[in-house]
Design a protein around this motif. Structure first.
Motif, short mmCIF file in Angstrom:
data_model
loop_
_atom_site.label_atom_id
_atom_site.label_comp_id
_atom_site.label_asym_id
_atom_site.label_seq_id
_atom_site.Cartn_x
_atom_site.Cartn_y
_atom_site.Cartn_z
N TYR A 53 0.76 -1.12 0.05
CA TYR A 53 0.05 -0.27 -0.16
C TYR A 53 0.87 1.16 -0.05
N THR A 54 0.31 2.38 -0.36
CA THR A 54 0.97 3.68 -0.28
C THR A 54 0.21 4.21 0.78
N ARG A 55 0.70 5.71 1.24
CA ARG A 55 -0.13 6.45 2.24
C ARG A 55 -1.57 6.65 1.66
N SER A 56 -2.50 6.63 2.40
CA SER A 56 -3.68 6.82 1.80
C SER A 56 -3.93 8.09 0.80
N GLU A 57 -3.06 8.98 1.22
CA GLU A 57 -3.25 10.34 0.52
C GLU A 57 -2.45 10.23 -0.89
N GLY A 58 -1.79 9.12 -1.09
CA GLY A 58 -0.59 9.10 -2.12
C GLY A 58 0.59 9.40 -1.65
N SER A 59 1.42 8.66 -2.44
CA SER A 59 2.92 9.10 -1.85
C SER A 59 3.38 10.39 -1.77
N GLU A 60 3.93 10.62 -0.77
CA GLU A 60 4.51 12.30 -0.88
C GLU A 60 5.36 12.71 -2.12
N GLU A 61 5.98 11.77 -2.56
CA GLU A 61 7.03 12.13 -3.57
C GLU A 61 6.10 12.40 -4.90
N TYR A 62 4.98 11.69 -5.07
CA TYR A 62 4.33 11.99 -6.30
C TYR A 62 3.60 13.08 -5.66
N ARG A 63 2.93 13.28 -4.82
CA ARG A 63 2.24 14.68 -4.56
C ARG A 63 2.92 16.03 -4.64
N LYS A 64 4.32 15.76 -4.25
CA LYS A 64 5.25 16.95 -4.30
C LYS A 64 5.51 17.13 -5.93
N LYS A 65 5.67 15.96 -6.85
CA LYS A 65 5.72 16.16 -8.02
C LYS A 65 4.44 16.99 -8.61
N ILE A 66 3.23 16.51 -8.29
CA ILE A 66 2.01 16.93 -8.87
C ILE A 66 1.98 18.46 -8.45
N ALA A 67 2.32 18.61 -7.34
CA ALA A 67 2.45 20.22 -7.10
C ALA A 67 3.33 21.26 -7.84
N SER A 258 -5.58 2.93 0.13
CA SER A 258 -4.60 3.23 -0.53
C SER A 258 -4.80 3.53 -2.49
N PRO A 259 -4.45 4.41 -2.98
CA PRO A 259 -4.62 4.59 -4.19
C PRO A 259 -3.63 3.40 -4.98
N PRO A 260 -3.69 2.90 -6.11
CA PRO A 260 -2.85 2.00 -6.54
C PRO A 260 -1.31 2.53 -6.89
N THR A 261 -0.86 1.47 -6.20
CA THR A 261 0.76 1.86 -5.97
C THR A 261 1.48 1.78 -7.32
N LEU A 262 1.39 0.57 -8.24
CA LEU A 262 2.22 0.72 -9.48
C LEU A 262 1.92 1.79 -10.20
N ALA A 263 0.33 2.11 -10.28
CA ALA A 263 0.22 3.21 -11.17
C ALA A 263 0.39 4.46 -10.87
N GLN A 264 0.84 4.77 -9.32
CA GLN A 264 1.53 6.11 -8.86
C GLN A 264 2.73 6.25 -9.64
N ILE A 265 3.79 5.01 -9.45
CA ILE A 265 4.94 4.91 -10.05
C ILE A 265 4.94 5.61 -11.80
N ALA A 266 3.70 4.93 -12.25
CA ALA A 266 3.74 5.29 -13.78
C ALA A 266 3.38 6.72 -13.96
N SER A 267 2.37 7.09 -13.19
CA SER A 267 1.83 8.61 -13.09
C SER A 267 3.10 9.45 -12.81
N GLU A 268 3.70 9.27 -11.95
CA GLU A 268 4.74 9.97 -11.42
C GLU A 268 5.94 10.21 -12.64
#
Ligand SMILES: Cc1ncc(COP(=O)(O)O)c(C=O)c1O
Length: 386
Positions: A53-67, A258-268
């Motif tokens: 699982y990742t954090r419920s709000e999504g991985s911090e690294e990914y959220r920082k990149k979205i910001a 958690s949102p999907p973990t592998l897909a967060q890697i792809a989205s990042e």
């Protein structure tokens, strides 16, 4: 729960395929555009040993990149204002659940993305439609029309910008008018901006998150599905500067873990997609739109509004019931073994009986296919009897 007007004719399409017909799928917003290779590669080469699982709000690294992606769009948010979700769909559900109680009301200009009906039903809230018309190219209805509909139960106004199914792109002035009204009546303004990149003819997108003074009222819905042609990744996000909204949405996020973990890697990884990818994609969509609109306008009795964004349009046909017409196209009609699947537009309205002579077309196919598909519709209209 209402059926999805986009998917409900699938059994008829399957039957038609079994019977040897080729179908041009204009019903669904599944782009044929390639997913950026860097996103696909990131999934192939990751070094995970446990698909956790990742954090419920999504991985911090990914959220920082979205910001960071947003700051390049002149949207000033940080990772704490973002909750990663399982598609924009889940972000909409979280938004509805976080700001409304059962029986509360949400005002939505219609026609609107059909699943807003489904999300409202499953959240127990009432959609109050404000009608935008094909004759006006689906422009925002007058602000007085919104004000007339506001009751003590009204909690939010929801817009889709650029719009599915209309392709309408809201101007900065229109966003400012909506901002004034939500501030005056202390409502939320939810903007579904999943098609942000897809704007045409030199028009630029103005986000509700760019509007000063709207911080406590604005909730933005986003998704990687259309932007990177990654519909199957199932990654989106909810963005708001309103801390109470984020704290509440987080509870919904925790409930589904958690949102999907592998897909967060792809989205990042997808966030590194070069601008040239979008330039090419947009050029392709503009050409498709132009061909589609030009061909549709040649058909007698067909009225169509020119989309300024996204990749859909609503066409009004000389038929009484586009549900029956769409089914008939699959069951009883073909030109040299080929037919089309369209989405009847009635399901994109919540007002009963409106839009029954309209269809929604997604221009997600190559130009040659679009030309053939419109030719089939033209031939069909010559022989179809309501
Ligand atoms: C306007 C709009 N919002 C949200 C969605 C949901 O997309 P997803 O859940 O794939 O992010 C779609 C999908 O077509 C859409 O058109």
């Amino acid at each position: 729960m209402p059926q999805s007007p986009i998917r409900k004719l699938v059994p008829f399409a399957e039957e038609a395929t079994k019977n040897g017909k080729t179908i041009y799928y204009l019903n669904i917003g599944q782009p044929d555009i390639k997913t950026p290779q860097i996103a696909l590669d990131a999934v192939k080469v990751h070094s995970l040993e446990v698909l956790a699982y990742t954090r419920s709000e999504g991985s911090e690294e990914y959220r920082k990149k979205i910001a960071n992606y947003y700051s390049n769009k002149d949207i000033d948010v940080n990772h704490e204002d973002i909750i990663v979700t399982t598609g924009g769909s889940e972000a909409l559900l979280f938004a509805f659940g976080s700001i409304m109680d059962v029986d509360d009301e949400i005002i939505i200009p219609e026609p609107f993305y059909a699943n807003y009906n489904g999300f409202s039903t499953s959240s127990g809230i009432q959609v109050v439609p404000v009608i935008s018309k094909i004759e006006d190219n689906f422009a925002l209805p007058a602000i007085e029309e919104f004000e007339k509909l506001i009751t003590p139960k009204t909690k939010a106004i929801l817009i889709c910008n650029p719009g599915n199914p209309t392709g309408y792109l809201y101007s900065k002035e229109e966003i400012k008018k909506l901002a004034a009204i939500v501030k005056k009546h202390d409502l939320f303004l939810i903007a579904d901006e999943v098609y942000r990149e897809f704007t045409y003819d030199g028009n630029t997108h103005y986000s509700i998150m760019q509007e000063e003074g709207l911080e406590e009222h604005a909730i933005m819905i986003d998704s990687v599905s259309k932007r990177y042609s990654m519909c199957g990744a199932r990654i989106g996000c909810l963005v708001s500067k309103n801390k109470a909204v984020i704290q509440t949405a987080l509870k919904f996020a925790q409930a589904r873990l958690s949102p999907p973990t592998l897909a967060q890697i792809a989205s990042e990884a997808a966030l590194n997609t070069p601008q040239s990818y979008f330039d090419d994609v947009i050029e392709e969509y503009v050409e498709r739109r132009n061909i589609l609109i030009e061909e549709l306008q040649k058909i007698e009795g067909v009225q169509v509004a020119t989309p300024k964004g996204a990749f859909y349009c609503i066409a009004q046909l000389p038929v009484k019931n586009s549900d029956a017409f769409a089914q008939w196209l699959l069951e009883n009609f073909d030109v040299d073994g080929e037919t089309v699947m369209v989405a009847p537009a009635g399901g994109f309205y919540s007002t009963p009986g409106v839009g029954l002579n309209q269809i929604r077309i997604a221009y997600v196919l190559k130009k040659e296919s679009l030309i053939k598909a419109v030719h089939i519709i033209k031939e069909a209209l010559k022989v179809y009897k309501d």
